[in-house]
Design a protein around this motif. Structure first.
Motif, mmCIF file in Angstrom:
data_model
loop_
_atom_site.group_PDB
_atom_site.id
_atom_site.type_symbol
_atom_site.label_atom_id
_atom_site.label_comp_id
_atom_site.label_asym_id
_atom_site.label_seq_id
_atom_site.Cartn_x
_atom_site.Cartn_y
_atom_site.Cartn_z
ATOM 1 N N LEU A 197 6.073 -4.856 7.800
ATOM 2 C CA LEU A 197 5.549 -6.038 8.486
ATOM 3 C C LEU A 197 5.588 -5.834 9.999
ATOM 4 O O LEU A 197 6.647 -5.561 10.560
ATOM 5 C CB LEU A 197 6.385 -7.260 8.078
ATOM 6 N N ARG A 198 4.438 -5.969 10.653
ATOM 7 C CA ARG A 198 4.372 -5.826 12.114
ATOM 8 C C ARG A 198 3.919 -7.154 12.709
ATOM 9 O O ARG A 198 2.751 -7.516 12.597
ATOM 10 C CB ARG A 198 3.349 -4.740 12.505
ATOM 11 N N CYS A 199 4.852 -7.867 13.331
ATOM 12 C CA CYS A 199 4.508 -9.166 13.906
ATOM 13 C C CYS A 199 4.389 -9.078 15.421
ATOM 14 O O CYS A 199 4.920 -8.157 16.048
ATOM 15 C CB CYS A 199 5.548 -10.208 13.518
ATOM 16 N N GLY A 200 3.693 -10.032 16.010
ATOM 17 C CA GLY A 200 3.479 -10.039 17.449
ATOM 18 C C GLY A 200 2.540 -8.920 17.887
ATOM 19 O O GLY A 200 2.542 -8.508 19.043
ATOM 20 N N HIS A 224 8.873 -10.558 2.934
ATOM 21 C CA HIS A 224 8.093 -9.328 3.115
ATOM 22 C C HIS A 224 9.034 -8.117 3.184
ATOM 23 O O HIS A 224 8.821 -7.110 2.506
ATOM 24 C CB HIS A 224 7.258 -9.412 4.397
ATOM 25 N N ASP A 225 10.088 -8.256 4.006
ATOM 26 C CA ASP A 225 11.028 -7.142 4.172
ATOM 27 C C ASP A 225 11.684 -6.773 2.846
ATOM 28 O O ASP A 225 11.756 -5.601 2.484
ATOM 29 C CB ASP A 225 12.128 -7.516 5.187
ATOM 30 N N ALA A 226 12.159 -7.802 2.138
ATOM 31 C CA ALA A 226 12.897 -7.544 0.899
ATOM 32 C C ALA A 226 12.014 -6.875 -0.143
ATOM 33 O O ALA A 226 12.514 -6.252 -1.075
ATOM 34 C CB ALA A 226 13.462 -8.850 0.349
ATOM 35 N N ASN A 227 10.678 -7.044 0.011
ATOM 36 C CA ASN A 227 9.783 -6.473 -0.983
ATOM 37 C C ASN A 227 9.091 -5.202 -0.493
ATOM 38 O O ASN A 227 8.073 -4.785 -1.040
ATOM 39 C CB ASN A 227 8.764 -7.521 -1.431
ATOM 40 N N HIS A 233 3.270 -5.460 -5.913
ATOM 41 C CA HIS A 233 3.408 -5.599 -7.365
ATOM 42 C C HIS A 233 2.827 -4.375 -8.068
ATOM 43 O O HIS A 233 3.338 -3.923 -9.088
ATOM 44 C CB HIS A 233 2.683 -6.864 -7.818
ATOM 45 N N ARG A 234 1.734 -3.841 -7.500
ATOM 46 C CA ARG A 234 1.089 -2.665 -8.089
ATOM 47 C C ARG A 234 1.708 -1.368 -7.587
ATOM 48 O O ARG A 234 1.209 -0.290 -7.885
ATOM 49 C CB ARG A 234 -0.401 -2.682 -7.761
ATOM 50 N N GLY A 235 2.754 -1.488 -6.775
ATOM 51 C CA GLY A 235 3.431 -0.285 -6.288
ATOM 52 C C GLY A 235 2.724 0.396 -5.129
ATOM 53 O O GLY A 235 2.981 1.571 -4.839
ATOM 54 N N ILE A 236 1.825 -0.325 -4.461
ATOM 55 C CA ILE A 236 1.070 0.254 -3.344
ATOM 56 C C ILE A 236 1.774 -0.068 -2.029
ATOM 57 O O ILE A 236 2.229 -1.188 -1.809
ATOM 58 C CB ILE A 236 -0.371 -0.322 -3.332
ATOM 59 N N ASP A 237 1.857 0.917 -1.136
ATOM 60 C CA ASP A 237 2.447 0.698 0.184
ATOM 61 C C ASP A 237 1.534 -0.195 1.012
ATOM 62 O O ASP A 237 0.311 -0.054 0.983
ATOM 63 C CB ASP A 237 2.640 2.034 0.903
ATOM 64 N N VAL A 238 2.150 -1.127 1.753
ATOM 65 C CA VAL A 238 1.377 -2.105 2.515
ATOM 66 C C VAL A 238 1.940 -2.239 3.923
ATOM 67 O O VAL A 238 3.157 -2.341 4.098
ATOM 68 C CB VAL A 238 1.445 -3.514 1.891
ATOM 69 N N THR A 239 1.038 -2.272 4.899
ATOM 70 C CA THR A 239 1.408 -2.696 6.241
ATOM 71 C C THR A 239 0.695 -4.016 6.505
ATOM 72 O O THR A 239 -0.506 -4.135 6.247
ATOM 73 C CB THR A 239 0.971 -1.657 7.292
ATOM 74 N N VAL A 240 1.455 -5.019 6.964
ATOM 75 C CA VAL A 240 0.858 -6.312 7.301
ATOM 76 C C VAL A 240 0.962 -6.493 8.811
ATOM 77 O O VAL A 240 2.045 -6.348 9.387
ATOM 78 C CB VAL A 240 1.579 -7.462 6.571
ATOM 79 N N VAL A 241 -0.168 -6.792 9.430
ATOM 80 C CA VAL A 241 -0.204 -6.975 10.878
ATOM 81 C C VAL A 241 -0.481 -8.444 11.180
ATOM 82 O O VAL A 241 -1.469 -9.006 10.683
ATOM 83 C CB VAL A 241 -1.290 -6.091 11.518
ATOM 84 N N GLU A 242 0.402 -9.056 11.945
ATOM 85 C CA GLU A 242 0.276 -10.491 12.209
ATOM 86 C C GLU A 242 0.456 -10.746 13.708
ATOM 87 O O GLU A 242 1.445 -10.312 14.303
ATOM 88 C CB GLU A 242 1.317 -11.259 11.394
ATOM 89 N N GLN A 243 -0.460 -11.498 14.259
ATOM 90 C CA GLN A 243 -0.427 -11.806 15.689
ATOM 91 C C GLN A 243 0.777 -12.673 16.058
ATOM 92 O O GLN A 243 1.392 -12.496 17.101
ATOM 93 C CB GLN A 243 -1.726 -12.528 16.039
ATOM 94 N N ALA A 244 1.115 -13.636 15.192
ATOM 95 C CA ALA A 244 2.252 -14.519 15.462
ATOM 96 C C ALA A 244 3.574 -13.771 15.240
ATOM 97 O O ALA A 244 3.576 -12.604 14.855
ATOM 98 C CB ALA A 244 2.188 -15.749 14.564
#
Lengths: 459, 411
Positions: free
Chosen positions: A208-211, A201-204, A170-181
């Motif tokens: 996203l890094r899962c697994g 997550h993808d559309a926004n 929302h603030r225009g900041i790049d984000v990487t999300v790391v999720e074990q599942a």
């Protein structure tokens, strides 16, 4: 047997939502004795849900989240800033970390949950490594975001992590999300809905890094610089948000003789704490995130529910039961509701989806990201529901759950009548190491159950 | 159907006719109590009326209940229009149309629209009171309850106030025919309603064209000219405009007038409001429970067989949800027939519930709060010239036709 004398001194341990609403209910129900509220934070009770939403996006200042007093609390003693360190049930006293002893006739435990810290303390101490649980946490994270960052890495894609990622985008900041599942939100909502969340997550524009897990937080000069992932890659970032869920604040109860541990404090449906030997206590009550209570609607399974509504309702039921006549006590049998806002989507959930085996999409369209889905247990009974931008329907599903109704089929004619596995990960309880309890005694009618000192060896 | 069932449904049908009967307009609540007692009421035209709070709330959230009259097996004359407004649509069309309309009315896209009306509402109410005689008698429907919401909705939508007389006549015909099926002389009412609908639809369609030619900041203008997001078709835009124009004032006039009437019948409440203007907030909520301006929702339809308390409402049957009865259900509200803004628990269904929850609720609240506070604060010793007052014809949108009030002095 003569009736118990009316309580003169009630102590509420925990000064967040459950503590405040418990105290307010005690006053509302007519308790006019000495009321003490103990809290480890310096702030008066405040609302936590906005911290990862309106506060992070900058719409609301962190200190504009104070919870209103719905009832006048009257003459109430607030002991804020020092945590409770011990519950001395024999003496009837709560002992604070500074040694202060606060006597009680009745006590309400509402100590909640704290953020699960990053396990390596030297890495956790790097500047730029944040959690989001308290107002202070949120203020610190905002300071980092306001200072200008190239990328934020969020560790964990539960509700908190996903909301943080959403606020950053929302603030225009790049984000990487790391999720074990394999997808976000799978612990709470299962893999089918997790896939929908992953699309969000993808559309926004979330990376996203899962697994995958974060192996280490790397820094230089005491400042966080990058996260090393289990797949061998590295994510360069200025801020790491640790969103790995919570740790229940039960350590202070270790010597209390209560059935407490990492899973919470066990309680009966009426919010009375259960002792180590499995007997229900009369003078210790539990509410909020830390309560692990037997829910009548779900086969009396002991549930902990880290939801706003569970804290507010549980505290009211507990407080009422503390001071009403025993025959007037009621169970905390409310069907819990939960909500989240992320990436512009309103998510609502009711019941306990994680108890389900199967899921069916009942309204709308998962492709369009606007739908309702119902969860069923293996007997085909509805146990939960979730809506994405379909929140005004949630009360229908609450009604079905309350009635222990059969899992419905789709309501929209164009939906396939398809029930599929809900794909929940194995329950994390299996990995907890709670204290061991053994039974002792010399005759079958004179047995007791006690906590075994740590380090029981194999026979 | 057994003989006793037939007798029972004859009783229910008669009760609903009594609700529609103008003789009972001033106090339909004892009739609602009987309908509530019977729980599921089969009416003469095959509809089912329900008045218990739990049933009404349950059906308002039930995906098997449609708001689209086309699904009725006895659609007859019900509000059948092609391209109906979102109040007569089901998802996903309902959701699409309502969210487009919301873009120009409320959060998240337009959070300031309703609250931005407040200064104008306060000053307009003040002007209306200024225009009353310094002492003596005034009709507070014609001079307060009606002019405020009309003026506000015209300004908000972008409808010329000079056309008010014209659309007032159409609106009256439409409202009178809302529940024609339960009333005497149904055919005439229905014909008048349909003629008025056609005429008014033509009027708003032309208005939309004018906004296309000469855009301004009004809601219709923005709906007609904004190409940023999803668009309504011209037909949808006409239907939406018609709905907002009618609903935007027809309901609030009754809320305010019922409020003035209730305050005059409860002088203690009038004194309290005068002393504590903030008390108007729970007061208006209690009004929405106690005297809801929309008494029942006559046009829902069962999309499947629905079981309520052992009675099956068959697929295709029309359902009448008696919100005014639900609001006084003793199983839900303690001492339900007492006007008590301090009850704390006022979770009324005066604005409905579920996906069709009143679109204009935040605006209606501000308008009623402003009118009632000014009424209490500025007219000394007001009293009713006639109790009960004469009522407007509709049993659905129920409220006084005139409210003649005498007072000692205007402040």
């Amino acid at each position: 047997m003569p009736g118990r004398p009316a309580a003169q001194r009630i102590v509420v341990v925990g000064a967040s939502l459950a503590g405040l609403w418990g105290a307010a209910t005690l006053r509302k129900e007519g308790f006019d004795g000495v009321l003490t509220i103990i809290g480890d934070e310096n702030d008066p009770p405040y609302d936590r849900p906005p911290l990862t939403k309106q506060v992070l996006t900058g719409w609301v200042a962190p200190d504009h989240t104070v919870l209103p007093h719905l009832e006048p609390l009257g003459d109430t003693r607030w002991l804020l800033g020092t945590p409770a360190a011990q519950l001395d049930r024999r003496a009837g006293e709560v002992v604070l970390a500074d040694g202060t002893r606060v006597p009680y006739d009745l006590v309400l435990i509402a100590t909640g949950v704290r953020n699960r810290p990053w396990p390596a303390s030297d890495q956790a101490a790097l500047s730029g490594v944040c959690g989001v649980r308290t107002r202070e946490d949120a203020a610190r994270l905002i300071d980092h975001l306001d200072a200008g960052v190239s990328r934020v890495v969020v560790i964990g894609a539960g509700f908190t992590g996903s909301e943080v990622a959403s606020a950053c985008r929302h603030r225009g900041i790049d984000v990487t999300v790391v999720e074990q599942a394999q997808a976000p939100l799978t612990g709470a909502l299962g893999g089918v809905i997790g896939d929908v969340a992953a699309n969000l997550h993808d559309a926004n524009g979330v990376d996203l890094r899962c697994g995958v897990t974060v192996q280490a937080l790397e820094g230089s000069g005491g400042t966080f610089r990058a996260a090393a992932l289990s797949d061998g890659t590295t994510v360069d970032a200025d801020v790491a948000v640790v969103a790995l869920g919570g740790v229940r604040n039960t350590e202070w109860l270790a010597d209390s003789g209560l059935a407490s541990g990492p899973l919470g404090v066990a309680a009966d449906a009426g919010c009375r704490a259960v002792a180590v030997n499995g007997l229900v206590t009369d003078d210790v009550f539990v509410a909020g995130d830390v309560a692990r209570f037997a829910h009548p609607l779900f086969d009396y399974q002991f549930l902990t529910l880290e939801h706003w509504e569970n804290a507010a309702v549980g505290a009211q039921v507990a407080a009422r039961n503390m001071i009403c006549a025993p025959e007037d006590r009621r169970p905390h049998a409310c069907v819990p509701t939960f909500w989240s806002t992320q990436f512009g989507v309103n998510i609502k959930s009711v019941g306990v989806p994680s108890l389900a085996d199967q899921i069916v999409v009942t309204q709308g369209s998962t492709e369009a990201g606007s739908f309702a889905a119902a969860y069923g247990d293996r007997d085909g009974r509805i146990v939960g529901a979730v809506t994405f931008d379909h929140g005004r329907w949630i009360d229908h599903y609450r009604g079905l759950i309350e009635q222990a109704a059969a899992l419905p089929g789709p309501y929209d004619a164009d939906l396939p009548d398809k029930r599929e596995p809900a794909r929940f990960p194995p329950h994390p309880a299996a990995s907890y190491h709670g204290p061991t309890v053994v039974v002792t005694g010399h005759s079958p009618t004179a047995m007791d159950a006690v906590r075994q000192p740590a380090g029981r060896s194999a026979p | 159907m057994t003989t006793s069932d037939t007798v029972k449904s004859a009783v229910s049908a008669d009760l609903m006719r009594q609700v529609a009967d103008a003789e009972n307009r001033h106090d339909p609540y004892p009739i609602y109590a009987r309908l509530r007692e019977k729980r599921v009421n089969l009416l003469a035209d095959g509809s089912y009326a329900l008045g218990r709070y739990a049933d009404v709330v349950g059906l308002l959230h039930d995906p098997r209940v449609s708001s689209d009259p086309h699904h009725a097996s006895n659609p007859g004359s019900r509000l059948l229009v092609d391209n109906g407004p979102f109040i007569q649509r089901d998802p996903p069309d309902h959701d699409r149309l309502r969210s487009i309309a919301t873009r120009y009315f409320g959060p998240p896209v337009s959070p300031g629209v309703v609250s931005g009306q407040e200064p104008e509402i306060l000053s307009f109410v003040s002007d209306l009171i200024d225009a009353l005689p310094a002492s003596g008698e005034a009709d507070l429907v014609d001079h307060l309850a009606y002019p405020l919401p009309v003026s506000v909705i015209c300004g908000l939508l972008g409808v010329p106030k000079s056309d008010e007389e014209q659309f007032r006549a159409w609106t009256e015909d439409i409202v009178r025919g809302l529940d024609a099926e339960q009333q005497q002389g149904a055919d005439d009412l229905i014909r008048q309603r349909q003629q008025a609908q056609v005429a008014m639809f033509g009027y708003v369609t032309e208005l939309v064209q004018r906004h296309r030619a000469q855009p301004d900041g009004s809601m219709l203008s923005r709906l007609a000219n904004d190409h940023a997001g999803q668009q309504m078709t011209d037909g949808e835009l006409g239907a939406t405009s018609l709905l907002l124009l009618i609903a935007g004032h027809e309901t609030t006039v009754n809320l305010t007038a019922n409020g003035v009437l209730t305050l005059l019948r409860n002088p203690w409440a009038l004194d309290r409001l005068r002393a504590d203007p903030d008390w108007v907030i729970p007061l208006v909520e209690e009004l929405l429970r106690f005297e809801p301006p929309v008494q029942y929702l006559p046009n829902r339809v069962a999309l499947a067989d629905i079981d309520v308390d052992g009675t099956t409402i068959p697929k295709g049957a029309s359902i009448v949800l008696l919100v005014a009865a639900a609001n006084r259900d003793p199983d839900r509200f303690a001492h339900p027939d007492r006007f008590d803004p301090d009850r704390g628990d006022i979770e009324h269904v005066g604005f409905g519930s579920g996906i069709h929850y009143c679109f204009g609720a935040p605006l209606a609240r501000i308008e009623a709060q402003a009118s009632l506070t000014a009424f209490a604060g500025r007219l000394a010793s007001p009293r009713l010239a006639a109790d009960p007052p004469p009522y407007r014809p509709s049993p659905v949108l129920r409220g006084p036709l005139h409210l003649r009030v005498t007072y000692d002095k205007r402040g």
